[in-house]
Scaffold this motif. Structure first.
Motif, PDB file in Angstrom:
ATOM      1  N   ARG A  41      -5.472  29.767 -45.077  1.00 43.95           N
ATOM      2  CA  ARG A  41      -6.865  30.411 -45.190  1.00 43.95           C
ATOM      3  C   ARG A  41      -7.863  29.212 -44.731  1.00 43.95           C
ATOM      4  NH1 ARG A  41      -9.331  34.501 -47.703  1.00 43.95           N
ATOM      5  NH2 ARG A  41      -7.552  35.736 -46.829  1.00 43.95           N
ATOM      6  N   VAL A  42      -8.015  28.031 -45.108  1.00 44.44           N
ATOM      7  CA  VAL A  42      -8.836  27.025 -44.888  1.00 44.44           C
ATOM      8  C   VAL A  42      -8.755  26.652 -43.275  1.00 44.44           C
ATOM      9  CG1 VAL A  42      -9.333  24.479 -45.080  1.00 44.44           C
ATOM     10  CG2 VAL A  42      -8.783  26.103 -47.401  1.00 44.44           C
ATOM     11  N   GLY A  67     -19.043  24.362 -52.213  1.00 41.87           N
ATOM     12  CA  GLY A  67     -19.415  24.878 -51.271  1.00 41.87           C
ATOM     13  C   GLY A  67     -18.607  26.126 -50.800  1.00 41.87           C
ATOM     14  N   GLY A  68     -19.116  26.549 -49.057  1.00 42.50           N
ATOM     15  CA  GLY A  68     -18.043  27.483 -48.654  1.00 42.50           C
ATOM     16  C   GLY A  68     -18.557  29.128 -48.742  1.00 42.50           C
ATOM     17  N   SER A  78     -15.850  35.064 -47.136  1.00 40.27           N
ATOM     18  CA  SER A  78     -15.324  35.460 -45.775  1.00 40.27           C
ATOM     19  C   SER A  78     -15.087  37.005 -45.753  1.00 40.27           C
ATOM     20  CB  SER A  78     -14.091  34.521 -45.246  1.00 40.27           C
ATOM     21  OG  SER A  78     -13.000  35.194 -45.795  1.00 40.27           O
ATOM     22  N   LYS A  79     -14.971  37.435 -44.702  1.00 38.89           N
ATOM     23  CA  LYS A  79     -14.568  38.872 -44.289  1.00 38.89           C
ATOM     24  C   LYS A  79     -12.945  39.265 -44.941  1.00 38.89           C
ATOM     25  CE  LYS A  79     -17.986  40.478 -41.298  1.00 38.89           C
ATOM     26  NZ  LYS A  79     -19.407  39.955 -41.333  1.00 38.89           N
ATOM     27  N   LEU A  80     -12.286  37.809 -44.878  1.00 44.03           N
ATOM     28  CA  LEU A  80     -10.854  37.950 -44.989  1.00 44.03           C
ATOM     29  C   LEU A  80     -10.536  38.493 -46.568  1.00 44.03           C
ATOM     30  CD1 LEU A  80      -9.929  34.884 -43.045  1.00 44.03           C
ATOM     31  CD2 LEU A  80      -9.619  37.430 -42.497  1.00 44.03           C
ATOM     32  N   SER A 111     -13.389  31.894 -49.677  1.00 44.91           N
ATOM     33  CA  SER A 111     -13.460  30.709 -48.756  1.00 44.91           C
ATOM     34  C   SER A 111     -14.226  29.642 -49.639  1.00 44.91           C
ATOM     35  CB  SER A 111     -14.644  31.354 -47.888  1.00 44.91           C
ATOM     36  OG  SER A 111     -15.712  31.689 -48.293  1.00 44.91           O
ATOM     37  N   GLN A 112     -14.760  29.995 -51.006  1.00 46.23           N
ATOM     38  CA  GLN A 112     -15.506  28.677 -51.406  1.00 46.23           C
ATOM     39  C   GLN A 112     -14.559  27.713 -51.969  1.00 46.23           C
ATOM     40  OE1 GLN A 112     -18.562  29.772 -54.135  1.00 46.23           O
ATOM     41  NE2 GLN A 112     -18.534  32.124 -53.726  1.00 46.23           N
ATOM     42  N   PHE A 113     -15.062  26.565 -52.137  1.00 48.49           N
ATOM     43  CA  PHE A 113     -14.023  25.313 -52.448  1.00 48.49           C
ATOM     44  C   PHE A 113     -15.017  24.271 -53.385  1.00 48.49           C
ATOM     45  CE2 PHE A 113     -16.148  24.343 -48.527  1.00 48.49           C
ATOM     46  CZ  PHE A 113     -16.179  22.892 -48.578  1.00 48.49           C
TER      47      PHE A 113
END
Length: 170
Positions: A41-42, A67-68, A78-80, A111-113
């Motif tokens: 994903r990243v 963040g992310g 994200s849209k995923l 998406s966040q990390f």
């Protein structure tokens, strides 16, 4: 040396992310041995330029920088589709560990990390580890800290650019 440090695979350009911040470049070693779905994903989001300009919306001194989220609210992604948890007991949250942020549902990472400023053993086995900072941690240390409730940052620092090492020429 802790077990997680001994288990870190050697760095190769295919498994390195360049996270460019206002003060310099951070190199993150991806850990597909621990979290293959999160690493994929990243890589996908880096290739899309998804992270560019996203804020470090939650930064807590002595803990981590998160963040992310393109919305900067802590609720965006994200849209995923979300990714199932890839928890492991092989690795530990140490200084420089990169983990997947999520909601209360363990399978809600997207998406966040977050990047750890210090060890946090209470996170072990509760959050997915997908990377480790191997260079430039001093630049992570310069990310603006939160001054709002729960570490929320007003006027946050942002990701300048986040790409796979293989996709960067400079």
């Amino acid at each position: 040396m802790q077990e997680s440090e001994a288990a870190i695979p050697p760095a190769t350009p295919e498994n390195e992310v360049y996270l460019d911040l206002k003060d310099g470049r951070v190199v993150i070693l991806l850990r597909p041995d621990l979290a293959p779905k999160h690493v994929e994903r990243v890589k996908t989001l880096c290739k899309q330029g998804f992270y560019d300009g996203t804020p470090f919306h939650r930064v807590i001194e002595g803990f981590m920088a998160q963040g992310g989220d393109p919305t900067g609210t802590g609720t965006g992604g994200s849209k995923l589709p979300n990714i199932p948890a890839e928890f492991t007991n092989k690795a530990h949250f140490l200084r420089g560990t990169v983990g997947a942020a999520r909601a209360a549902d363990p399978d809600s990472a997207n998406s966040q990390f977050f990047i750890m400023f210090a060890p946090a053993p209470g996170l072990d086995g509760q959050y997915t580890i997908w990377g480790q900072v191997i260079k430039g941690m001093e630049f992570v240390d310069h990310i603006k800290r939160g001054d709002g409730p729960n570490g929320i940052v007003k006027d946050p620092d942002r990701v300048v650019r986040m790409r796979l090492a293989t996709d960067v020429k400079d």
